[in-house]
Design a protein around this motif. Structure first.
Motif, short mmCIF file in Angstrom:
data_model
loop_
_atom_site.label_atom_id
_atom_site.label_comp_id
_atom_site.label_asym_id
_atom_site.label_seq_id
_atom_site.Cartn_x
_atom_site.Cartn_y
_atom_site.Cartn_z
N UNK A 1 0.96 -0.91 0.37
CA UNK A 1 -0.17 -0.69 -0.07
C UNK A 1 1.02 1.41 -0.13
N UNK A 2 0.47 2.01 0.76
CA UNK A 2 1.71 3.56 1.12
C UNK A 2 2.95 3.25 1.75
N UNK A 3 2.71 2.27 2.56
CA UNK A 3 4.14 1.38 3.16
C UNK A 3 5.54 1.18 1.40
N UNK A 4 6.46 2.41 1.63
CA UNK A 4 7.36 1.94 0.54
C UNK A 4 8.15 1.11 1.22
N UNK A 5 9.08 1.40 2.48
CA UNK A 5 10.28 0.61 3.03
C UNK A 5 10.27 0.98 4.33
N UNK A 6 10.69 0.26 5.12
CA UNK A 6 11.21 0.01 6.66
C UNK A 6 12.69 0.57 6.48
N UNK A 7 13.36 1.22 7.82
CA UNK A 7 14.82 1.60 7.41
C UNK A 7 15.09 1.53 8.87
N UNK A 8 16.73 1.37 8.95
CA UNK A 8 17.00 1.77 10.49
C UNK A 8 17.87 3.18 10.41
N UNK A 9 16.92 4.20 11.35
CA UNK A 9 17.92 5.17 12.01
C UNK A 9 18.87 5.71 12.65
N UNK B 1 6.91 5.66 4.19
CA UNK B 1 5.29 6.18 3.24
C UNK B 1 5.39 7.09 1.77
N UNK B 2 5.57 6.66 0.44
CA UNK B 2 4.84 7.79 -0.73
C UNK B 2 3.75 7.66 -0.90
N UNK B 3 3.01 8.34 -1.00
CA UNK B 3 1.58 8.11 -1.19
C UNK B 3 1.32 10.31 -2.25
N UNK C 1 7.77 7.33 10.21
CA UNK C 1 7.52 7.66 11.06
C UNK C 1 8.95 7.34 11.89
N UNK C 2 8.80 7.44 12.71
CA UNK C 2 9.82 6.20 13.87
C UNK C 2 9.41 6.65 14.95
N UNK C 3 9.81 5.73 15.29
CA UNK C 3 9.95 5.11 17.16
C UNK C 3 11.72 4.75 17.25
N UNK C 4 11.84 6.08 18.65
CA UNK C 4 13.59 5.63 18.58
C UNK C 4 13.71 5.88 20.50
N UNK C 5 15.03 5.26 19.46
CA UNK C 5 15.79 4.62 21.91
C UNK C 5 16.77 6.68 21.75
N UNK C 6 15.92 6.92 23.01
CA UNK C 6 16.23 8.51 23.03
C UNK C 6 17.73 8.51 23.87
N UNK C 7 18.84 9.08 24.19
CA UNK C 7 19.51 9.56 24.83
C UNK C 7 20.21 10.85 24.91
N UNK C 8 19.97 11.82 25.62
CA UNK C 8 20.50 12.40 26.17
C UNK C 8 21.69 13.68 26.80
N UNK C 9 22.74 13.93 26.90
CA UNK C 9 23.20 15.01 27.60
C UNK C 9 23.11 16.72 27.88
N UNK D 1 8.77 10.35 16.21
CA UNK D 1 9.30 11.76 15.49
C UNK D 1 8.64 10.75 14.21
N UNK D 2 8.55 11.82 13.15
CA UNK D 2 7.56 12.75 11.77
C UNK D 2 8.16 12.86 10.83
N UNK D 3 7.86 12.99 9.43
CA UNK D 3 8.08 13.65 9.20
C UNK D 3 7.62 14.05 7.64
#
Length: 278
Positions: A112-120, A147-149, A156-164, A183-185
């Protein structure tokens, strides 16, 4: 010193951009300027005007893509530099890499609209010359659904986040707890029959990351920048070269500060923006 740092950072990114563009399947490089009058900074109840110059480079290669962005932000006197009546200057660098699972494994992941899955994976680095003297160091890693359409794209990403970070007020380093980040863009063309438009932007939702060096609990942070841009260069026969438009920034609980108890922890700012692609 801030000017020297920004000059060195721009030169470094230009060198990276040139080398990646040479080896990439596609690339896009731009310089932009945006301005708004109602930005917020935690513990500051006065709206702040900011001039922001950005250098951005994105490219794609056989197995994925790279994204660089350097913002040079100059505040007005309502957000002063340390021991000065002049506005503070901030440098903020973002790098993100996406590794395509379809391209690296040869397995078709489109549906469908899902074009790929990436490791970010990626990181943020910053420096600001106000009394707080922020020095952000962030890392993120996680999966991204692509997604492409309708002639556009969205991630659309689900991330592990660590900050100093640094807290110049109390002279301590913040080593925050790990948190989640959603995160989304996106970027979507809009055909008007007169001038091409593009609606683009990004958002993040970052979970609570423990306590600050002030001893206060952090809150989940929401951040969104969205822009409606017009291809004004196309009016002179230079399509996809010069864009101009308006944007909106929304922030709730900036940097994890509780807006209910901390003035300036929310932002609702309209911006004007122009960008040049080359």
């Amino acid at each position: 010193m801030a000017f020297k740092l920004s000059t060195v950072a721009c030169a470094t990114l230009l060198a990276f951009g040139a080398s990646f563009a040479h080896a990439s399947d596609w690339s896009d490089t731009s310089i932009s300027y945006r301005y708004g009058k109602k930005f917020g900074e935690p513990a500051n109840s006065t709206p702040i005007a900011k001039n922001i110059v950005s250098f951005t480079h994105a490219n794609g290669y056989k197995y994925g893509s790279n994204f660089f962005n350097l913002d040079v932000l100059k505040s007005d006197a309502n957000d002063p530099a340390k021991d000065s009546n002049d506005g503070a200057q901030e440098l903020y660098l973002v790098y993100n890499h996406q590794l395509s699972l379809a391209k690296t494994t040869g397995v078709k992941l489109a549906a469908g609209p899902l074009s790929d899955v990436a490791l970010s994976t990626g990181f943020d680095l910053s420096s600001k010359n106000n009394a707080f003297a922020a020095a952000v160091r962030k890392i993120i890693v996680g999966p991204t659904a692509k997604f492409s359409f309708a002639g556009g794209w969205a991630d659309l990403s689900l991330m592990y986040y660590k900050e100093r970070n640094n807290n110049g007020i109390v002279g301590k380093k913040d080593n925050f707890d790990a948190a989640y980040r959603i995160a989304g863009a996106w970027a979507f063309p809009i055909e008007t029959g007169f001038i091409p438009l593009n609606f683009n932007g990004w958002f993040t939702q970052t979970g609570s990351k423990g306590k600050t060096s002030f001893g206060t609990d952090t809150k989940p942070e929401t951040w969104m920048d969205a822009f409606l841009m017009a291809d004004v260069g196309s009016l002179a026969g230079q399509k996809n070269t010069v864009w101009a438009g308006v944007g909106y920034e929304y922030v709730k609980n900036k940097f994890g500060n509780d807006h209910a108890t901390t003035a300036g922890a929310n932002t609702s700012a309209v911006m004007g923006k122009v960008e040049w692609h080359f």
